[in-house]
Design a protein around this motif. Structure first.
Motif, PDB file in Angstrom:
ATOM      1  N   PHE A  63       0.843  -1.207   0.000  1.00 40.18           N
ATOM      2  CA  PHE A  63       0.000   0.000   0.000  1.00 40.18           C
ATOM      3  C   PHE A  63       0.879   1.258   0.000  1.00 40.18           C
ATOM      4  O   PHE A  63       0.583   2.221  -0.702  1.00 40.18           O
ATOM      5  N   ALA A  64       1.939   1.243   0.786  1.00 38.01           N
ATOM      6  CA  ALA A  64       2.838   2.407   0.843  1.00 38.01           C
ATOM      7  C   ALA A  64       3.510   2.624  -0.509  1.00 38.01           C
ATOM      8  O   ALA A  64       3.630   3.764  -0.970  1.00 38.01           O
ATOM      9  N   HIS A  67       1.107   4.295  -2.834  1.00 38.25           N
ATOM     10  CA  HIS A  67       0.606   5.612  -2.405  1.00 38.25           C
ATOM     11  C   HIS A  67       1.512   6.717  -2.927  1.00 38.25           C
ATOM     12  O   HIS A  67       2.719   6.671  -2.758  1.00 38.25           O
ATOM     13  N   SER A  68       0.911   7.714  -3.569  1.00 34.84           N
ATOM     14  CA  SER A  68       1.716   8.861  -3.980  1.00 34.84           C
ATOM     15  C   SER A  68       1.831   9.783  -2.777  1.00 34.84           C
ATOM     16  O   SER A  68       0.851  10.345  -2.309  1.00 34.84           O
ATOM     17  N   ASN A  69       3.017   9.875  -2.224  1.00 28.70           N
ATOM     18  CA  ASN A  69       3.193  10.539  -0.936  1.00 28.70           C
ATOM     19  C   ASN A  69       3.973  11.844  -1.007  1.00 28.70           C
ATOM     20  O   ASN A  69       4.063  12.557  -0.020  1.00 28.70           O
ATOM     21  N   LYS A  75       2.682  10.251   6.269  1.00 29.04           N
ATOM     22  CA  LYS A  75       1.547   9.719   5.513  1.00 29.04           C
ATOM     23  C   LYS A  75       1.781   8.258   5.141  1.00 29.04           C
ATOM     24  O   LYS A  75       0.874   7.440   5.202  1.00 29.04           O
ATOM     25  N   LEU A  76       3.025   7.950   4.742  1.00 33.70           N
ATOM     26  CA  LEU A  76       3.350   6.561   4.384  1.00 33.70           C
ATOM     27  C   LEU A  76       3.175   5.632   5.575  1.00 33.70           C
ATOM     28  O   LEU A  76       2.667   4.519   5.429  1.00 33.70           O
ATOM     29  N   VAL A  79      -0.436   4.927   6.063  1.00 32.11           N
ATOM     30  CA  VAL A  79      -0.907   3.973   5.058  1.00 32.11           C
ATOM     31  C   VAL A  79      -0.497   2.554   5.440  1.00 32.11           C
ATOM     32  O   VAL A  79      -1.295   1.618   5.346  1.00 32.11           O
ATOM     33  N   LYS A  82      -2.748   1.078   8.227  1.00 32.13           N
ATOM     34  CA  LYS A  82      -4.173   0.847   7.970  1.00 32.13           C
ATOM     35  C   LYS A  82      -4.514  -0.638   7.919  1.00 32.13           C
ATOM     36  O   LYS A  82      -5.588  -1.044   8.332  1.00 32.13           O
ATOM     37  N   LYS A 135      -8.995   3.654  -2.530  1.00 33.73           N
ATOM     38  CA  LYS A 135      -8.076   3.799  -3.667  1.00 33.73           C
ATOM     39  C   LYS A 135      -7.205   2.569  -3.898  1.00 33.73           C
ATOM     40  O   LYS A 135      -6.874   2.237  -5.025  1.00 33.73           O
ATOM     41  N   MET A 136      -6.824   1.894  -2.822  1.00 34.06           N
ATOM     42  CA  MET A 136      -5.919   0.747  -2.972  1.00 34.06           C
ATOM     43  C   MET A 136      -6.560  -0.406  -3.737  1.00 34.06           C
ATOM     44  O   MET A 136      -5.874  -1.188  -4.379  1.00 34.06           O
ATOM     45  N   ASN A 139      -5.781   0.475  -7.387  1.00 33.23           N
ATOM     46  CA  ASN A 139      -4.432   0.912  -7.728  1.00 33.23           C
ATOM     47  C   ASN A 139      -3.685  -0.182  -8.498  1.00 33.23           C
ATOM     48  O   ASN A 139      -3.586  -1.313  -8.015  1.00 33.23           O
TER      49      ASN A 139
END
Length: 184
Positions: A63-64, A67-69, A75-76, A79, A82, A135-136, A139
């Protein structure tokens, strides 16, 4: 009222989950229930992936990576964590087959029904579940990382475990808000 109707009327998503997760026997029975979903032409247009233990950490890393971080490590980390909201995640995968009578949309609905049956069976066994997408689920990095084939999609991430605390009841819509009779 039948026990099934009563159960459905009291069903709720449970966001606060902890160990233990369902054992192998309970999980097998829940998957047997999932396989009872309506399925035109018996195509079985679904499959599942069970993730727990170290697999959850690997999913968090996936997931990280997806993720566009913009370099934001906080934030990472959020993620990554979660996926640790439950001791087990079952990934539902729609896997439609080419068929001259059964359009893809019917197969996607069947995969969704199968996922719903799985969640209901786990709840009936005494576990809590929370069906998540987000979103995941869409993705391409996640789809590839989980090994989905071309044409497959994620129907959801079914977080499951023991309910750690109950949440307030969610208001339900009035029937008139979503039921009509035709012709009127």
């Amino acid at each position: 009222m039948s026990s099934v109707t009563d159960f459905l009327l009291n069903r709720a998503s449970e966001p606060r989950l902890e160990a233990p997760a369902p054992d192998a026997s309970t999980l097998d029975q829940a998957f047997a229930c999932a396989a009872r979903a309506p399925d035109h032409a018996l195509l079985r247009p679904w499959r599942y992936m069970v993730i727990e233990g170290e697999g959850l950490k690997a999913l968090g890393e996936l997931f990280a990576a997806a993720h566009s971080n913009n370099g934001d490590e906080k934030k990472l980390e959020k993620v990554r964590k979660k996926v640790l909201r439950a001791p087990m995640i079952v990934v539902g995968i729609a896997s439609p087959k080419k068929h001259h009578k059964v359009p893809e949309v019917e197969q996607l609905l069947s995969a969704g029904a199968s996922m719903s049956f799985l969640g209901l069976a786990l709840q009936d066994a005494g576990y809590g579940v929370m069906w998540r997408t987000g979103k995941m689920a869409y993705n391409p990095v996640v789809l590839e990382g989980l090994g989905l084939e071309k044409g497959e999609s994620i129907t959801g991430f079914l977080y499951t475990g023991t309910v750690s605390s109950t949440k307030p009841a969610v208001p339900r819509p009035e029937l008139a808000e979503f039921v009509a009779h035709w012709p009127a």
